[in-house]
Design a protein around this motif. Structure first.
Motif, PDB file in Angstrom:
ATOM      1  N   GLU A 192     -51.796  20.870  41.416  1.00  0.00           N
ATOM      2  CA  GLU A 192     -50.520  21.512  41.130  1.00  0.00           C
ATOM      3  C   GLU A 192     -50.632  22.446  39.923  1.00  0.00           C
ATOM      4  OE1 GLU A 192     -47.401  18.697  40.722  1.00  0.00           O
ATOM      5  OE2 GLU A 192     -47.515  17.992  42.793  1.00  0.00           O
ATOM      6  N   GLU A 193     -50.083  23.634  40.075  1.00  0.00           N
ATOM      7  CA  GLU A 193     -50.070  24.603  38.982  1.00  0.00           C
ATOM      8  C   GLU A 193     -48.728  24.519  38.257  1.00  0.00           C
ATOM      9  OE1 GLU A 193     -50.743  29.403  38.200  1.00  0.00           O
ATOM     10  OE2 GLU A 193     -50.229  28.656  40.204  1.00  0.00           O
ATOM     11  N   VAL A 194     -48.788  24.281  36.972  1.00  0.00           N
ATOM     12  CA  VAL A 194     -47.581  24.239  36.149  1.00  0.00           C
ATOM     13  C   VAL A 194     -47.396  25.611  35.520  1.00  0.00           C
ATOM     14  CG1 VAL A 194     -46.430  23.123  34.200  1.00  0.00           C
ATOM     15  CG2 VAL A 194     -47.946  21.791  35.693  1.00  0.00           C
ATOM     16  N   LYS A 195     -46.379  26.328  35.946  1.00  0.00           N
ATOM     17  CA  LYS A 195     -46.150  27.688  35.454  1.00  0.00           C
ATOM     18  C   LYS A 195     -45.192  27.679  34.264  1.00  0.00           C
ATOM     19  CE  LYS A 195     -47.096  30.254  39.698  1.00  0.00           C
ATOM     20  NZ  LYS A 195     -46.603  31.279  40.642  1.00  0.00           N
ATOM     21  N   TYR A 196     -45.394  28.636  33.413  1.00  0.00           N
ATOM     22  CA  TYR A 196     -44.531  28.792  32.241  1.00  0.00           C
ATOM     23  C   TYR A 196     -43.147  29.227  32.682  1.00  0.00           C
ATOM     24  CZ  TYR A 196     -42.366  31.303  28.359  1.00  0.00           C
ATOM     25  OH  TYR A 196     -41.472  31.776  27.434  1.00  0.00           O
ATOM     26  N   ASP A 197     -42.127  28.521  32.203  1.00  0.00           N
ATOM     27  CA  ASP A 197     -40.742  28.843  32.521  1.00  0.00           C
ATOM     28  C   ASP A 197     -40.172  29.717  31.410  1.00  0.00           C
ATOM     29  OD1 ASP A 197     -38.110  28.995  33.209  1.00  0.00           O
ATOM     30  OD2 ASP A 197     -37.680  26.847  32.987  1.00  0.00           O
ATOM     31  N   PRO A 198     -39.853  30.980  31.704  1.00  0.00           N
ATOM     32  CA  PRO A 198     -39.314  31.881  30.666  1.00  0.00           C
ATOM     33  C   PRO A 198     -38.037  31.342  30.027  1.00  0.00           C
ATOM     34  CG  PRO A 198     -39.948  33.118  32.613  1.00  0.00           C
ATOM     35  CD  PRO A 198     -40.003  31.672  32.985  1.00  0.00           C
ATOM     36  N   ASP A 199     -37.335  30.466  30.723  1.00  0.00           N
ATOM     37  CA  ASP A 199     -36.091  29.916  30.171  1.00  0.00           C
ATOM     38  C   ASP A 199     -36.340  28.721  29.258  1.00  0.00           C
ATOM     39  OD1 ASP A 199     -34.602  31.789  31.608  1.00  0.00           O
ATOM     40  OD2 ASP A 199     -34.430  30.473  33.351  1.00  0.00           O
ATOM     41  N   SER A 200     -37.579  28.283  29.152  1.00  0.00           N
ATOM     42  CA  SER A 200     -37.864  27.068  28.384  1.00  0.00           C
ATOM     43  C   SER A 200     -37.527  27.231  26.909  1.00  0.00           C
ATOM     44  CB  SER A 200     -39.337  26.667  28.552  1.00  0.00           C
ATOM     45  OG  SER A 200     -40.186  27.727  28.159  1.00  0.00           O
ATOM     46  N   VAL A 201     -37.725  28.438  26.363  1.00  0.00           N
ATOM     47  CA  VAL A 201     -37.411  28.662  24.948  1.00  0.00           C
ATOM     48  C   VAL A 201     -35.913  28.531  24.719  1.00  0.00           C
ATOM     49  CG1 VAL A 201     -37.433  30.334  23.055  1.00  0.00           C
ATOM     50  CG2 VAL A 201     -39.430  30.108  24.534  1.00  0.00           C
ATOM     51  N   ASP A 202     -35.126  29.161  25.588  1.00  0.00           N
ATOM     52  CA  ASP A 202     -33.670  29.069  25.448  1.00  0.00           C
ATOM     53  C   ASP A 202     -33.193  27.634  25.629  1.00  0.00           C
ATOM     54  OD1 ASP A 202     -33.296  31.789  24.954  1.00  0.00           O
ATOM     55  OD2 ASP A 202     -33.242  32.273  27.086  1.00  0.00           O
ATOM     56  N   LYS A 203     -33.797  26.913  26.577  1.00  0.00           N
ATOM     57  CA  LYS A 203     -33.409  25.522  26.797  1.00  0.00           C
ATOM     58  C   LYS A 203     -33.710  24.686  25.555  1.00  0.00           C
ATOM     59  CE  LYS A 203     -34.151  25.598  31.812  1.00  0.00           C
ATOM     60  NZ  LYS A 203     -35.005  25.107  32.927  1.00  0.00           N
ATOM     61  N   PHE A 204     -34.882  24.927  24.946  1.00  0.00           N
ATOM     62  CA  PHE A 204     -35.267  24.190  23.747  1.00  0.00           C
ATOM     63  C   PHE A 204     -34.286  24.456  22.610  1.00  0.00           C
ATOM     64  CE2 PHE A 204     -37.422  24.160  19.621  1.00  0.00           C
ATOM     65  CZ  PHE A 204     -37.938  22.875  19.594  1.00  0.00           C
ATOM     66  N   LEU A 205     -33.971  25.732  22.406  1.00  0.00           N
ATOM     67  CA  LEU A 205     -33.047  26.086  21.323  1.00  0.00           C
ATOM     68  C   LEU A 205     -31.663  25.494  21.570  1.00  0.00           C
ATOM     69  CD1 LEU A 205     -34.058  29.824  20.766  1.00  0.00           C
ATOM     70  CD2 LEU A 205     -34.696  27.845  19.384  1.00  0.00           C
ATOM     71  N   GLU A 206     -31.221  25.476  22.829  1.00  0.00           N
ATOM     72  CA  GLU A 206     -29.908  24.921  23.148  1.00  0.00           C
ATOM     73  C   GLU A 206     -29.882  23.413  22.896  1.00  0.00           C
ATOM     74  OE1 GLU A 206     -25.958  25.097  24.113  1.00  0.00           O
ATOM     75  OE2 GLU A 206     -27.383  26.725  23.729  1.00  0.00           O
ATOM     76  N   GLU A 207     -30.983  22.731  23.214  1.00  0.00           N
ATOM     77  CA  GLU A 207     -31.059  21.292  22.950  1.00  0.00           C
ATOM     78  C   GLU A 207     -30.978  21.003  21.453  1.00  0.00           C
ATOM     79  OE1 GLU A 207     -34.650  20.022  24.766  1.00  0.00           O
ATOM     80  OE2 GLU A 207     -33.886  20.170  26.821  1.00  0.00           O
ATOM     81  N   ARG A 208     -31.656  21.833  20.666  1.00  0.00           N
ATOM     82  CA  ARG A 208     -31.598  21.651  19.217  1.00  0.00           C
ATOM     83  C   ARG A 208     -30.204  21.938  18.680  1.00  0.00           C
ATOM     84  NH1 ARG A 208     -35.962  20.824  16.270  1.00  0.00           N
ATOM     85  NH2 ARG A 208     -34.328  19.788  15.074  1.00  0.00           N
ATOM     86  N   ARG A 209     -29.515  22.900  19.265  1.00  0.00           N
ATOM     87  CA  ARG A 209     -28.129  23.186  18.865  1.00  0.00           C
ATOM     88  C   ARG A 209     -27.264  21.959  19.093  1.00  0.00           C
ATOM     89  NH1 ARG A 209     -25.338  27.880  21.677  1.00  0.00           N
ATOM     90  NH2 ARG A 209     -23.924  27.838  19.887  1.00  0.00           N
ATOM     91  N   LYS A 210     -27.455  21.313  20.247  1.00  0.00           N
ATOM     92  CA  LYS A 210     -26.650  20.131  20.564  1.00  0.00           C
ATOM     93  C   LYS A 210     -26.972  18.976  19.627  1.00  0.00           C
ATOM     94  CE  LYS A 210     -26.026  21.251  25.467  1.00  0.00           C
ATOM     95  NZ  LYS A 210     -26.307  20.839  26.874  1.00  0.00           N
ATOM     96  N   GLU A 211     -28.262  18.846  19.276  1.00  0.00           N
ATOM     97  CA  GLU A 211     -28.669  17.772  18.376  1.00  0.00           C
ATOM     98  C   GLU A 211     -28.048  17.942  16.991  1.00  0.00           C
ATOM     99  OE1 GLU A 211     -32.883  17.744  18.278  1.00  0.00           O
ATOM    100  OE2 GLU A 211     -33.114  17.154  20.374  1.00  0.00           O
TER     101      GLU A 211
END
Length: 482
Positions: free
Chosen positions: A135-154
């Motif tokens: 299986e190839e795990v591809k980089y998700d361009p939205d991962s940075v935004d998701k990470f930042l949003e999670e930190r905002r919630k925290e």
């Protein structure tokens, strides 16, 4: 000493050993001397006890047995050395010891049979030109935004809500009490309360996936101080089997309501959650990190596919000594991992449970041994080695990394590093001589899951740690927020 070898199953060598009369007599005399020096018999000084008194006191059978133990132990040791056998673990006596004692006569040869485990022969049917899928795990361009949003919630601040009802995204403080719905309760009989299905001042985020389906949705639109009953159905796969698939009603009172006030994503936010001064620097670093992470996961999937195929191609008759050692290692690793998680392993690893842990570890132990022996066989056939300079450099790096540790054995560390570097080199060689097709992430695991569902279910003993929250929550996956 005369030694005759015979190949046995499970990578054992059978040894028929003939001990000369001189050696057997010497061993018997040594037993007498040792006993005479240590025996405490009234009326005689130590070392001065006559032979016939010793025989009378201890019995000829016990003396012959003691001599035979010495003869067998030393005989196996000398036979292994004489025949240049790569033995593993201790020997196993194949002759009947009691019969040997009865047949033992001073001044005559002693012949007995033993067996020793040896390094197994590995038959590797194929290891080049392999065609595999990973299986190839591809980089998700939205991962940075998701990470930042999670930190905002925290880092979000909870502020009181007034003038409106509850809505998705809010954090509610509720009292609730659940009861099961049945035909009897519908006819006016007292409903059965749900064990542990009650809580006061319970804080929950109103979001999809929280609790069982319908519970959170039922709270949306409620006002502070309001109470109402919410009807739900426990899912068929609910962990508590006595509740699975059953309808229920929860009496809920909304006591307080708050909403999350999120920080603005800007340079100040970047400084708050990282060492970077600007949001641009943070985003660039995160993007690189997630790209490298995706590549590492892909590489790991390729390696796992190679190793899994290698295990399938290895034919080896594993000796019991190696299997037991590998099981010991797996059980020890499990105990250490659970201990780090705060679990009291003394209560978990009881005399009754240890055999179960060992039995469950057996398939993994065999797989790991096959993988290790398969890699070693590839290295032998292809003359793959690690340069001593590389081992020394890496060992030095590890020593510096763990400079605070005082109990590191430099020799064991060097062996570990050498094995690690050699494994990496072998796997790289296998990759270069194989064809690995990369397929979309999840496609192979989905196929494996389907196959697993078709296979008979296996009973496993799982270690669980119950918490009070697990008893009061309508859904085991919900976690109480602070």
């Amino acid at each position: 000493m005369k030694v005759t070898q015979a190949k046995l199953p499970q990578s054992q060598i059978g040894l028929e050993i003939e001990i000369t009369s001189e050696i057997s007599k010497k061993a018997y005399e040594q037993v007498f001397q040792d006993l005479a020096r240590s025996a405490n018999i009234p009326g005689f000084r130590k070392g001065k006890v006559p032979r016939h008194i010793l025989v009378q006191r201890f019995g000829s059978t016990r003396l012959k047995a003691a001599a035979l133990e010495e003869i067998i132990r030393d005989g196996v040791r000398d036979a292994i050395k004489q025949e240049s056998i790569q033995a593993l673990g201790n020997y196993q006596l194949r002759s009947n010891f009691d019969e040997l004692v009865n047949q033992f006569e001073l001044g005559k040869t002693v012949t007995f049979s033993a067996a020793v485990d040896v390094v197994p022969e590995v038959n590797l049917k194929q290891y080049t030109g392999l065609h595999l899928k990973a299986e190839e795990v591809k980089y998700d361009p939205d991962s940075v935004d998701k990470f930042l949003e999670e930190r905002r919630k925290e880092l979000a601040t909870l502020v009181p809500v007034s003038g409106r009802p509850a809505q998705m995204g809010d954090v509610a403080v509720v009292d609730f009490k659940g009861r099961l719905v049945s035909e009897a309760s519908a006819q006016g009989e007292a409903a059965e309360e749900i064990p542990g299905g009650e809580a006061q001042d319970f804080q929950v985020e109103l979001a999809e996936g929280r609790f069982i389906k319908g519970f959170v949705d039922g709270m949306v639109g409620m006002n502070v101080g309001e109470s109402q009953e919410i009807s739900v159905d426990f899912p068929e796969d609910y962990p508590q089997k006595e509740l699975a698939g059953k309808p229920a009603v929860f009496a809920v009172t909304l006591k307080d309501l708050k909403e999350k006030e999120l920080l603005e994503v800007n340079d100040d936010f970047a400084q708050e959650i990282s060492e970077f001064q600007t949001l641009e620097e943070l985003r660039s670093t995160l993007e690189t990190r997630f790209q490298e992470q995706a590549q590492r996961k892909t590489d790991a999937n390729k390696q796992e596919a190679l190793l899994a195929e290698l295990v399938n191609l290895v034919e080896v008759d594993l000796p019991q000594t190696l299997i037991e050692q590998e099981v010991d290692e797996l059980v020890t690793q499990t105990a250490m991992r659970l201990s780090k998680q705060g679990i009291d392993i003394k209560k978990l690893f009881t005399q009754e449970m240890i055999p179960q842990f060992r039995e469950r570890s057996l398939p993994d132990a065999i797989s790991r041994l096959k993988r290790s022996l398969g890699l070693r066989e590839v290295a032998t056939r292809e003359s793959i080695q690690v340069e001593p300079a590389a081992v020394a450099t890496r060992s030095q790096e590890v020593m510096q990394e763990y400079s605070d540790e005082k109990d590191i054995d430099p020799e064991k560390l060097r062996e570990f590093v050498e094995n690690e570097l050699l494994t990496e080199k072998i796997i790289k060689w296998l990759e270069e001589h194989s064809t690995i097709e990369l397929v979309p992430e999840g496609s192979l695991s989905a196929t494996a899951s389907e196959n697993q569902q078709e296979a008979p279910a296996e009973v496993e003993v799982e270690a669980t740690a119950e918490t009070p929250e697990a008893q009061v929550e309508p859904n085991q996956t919900e976690q109480q927020e602070s």
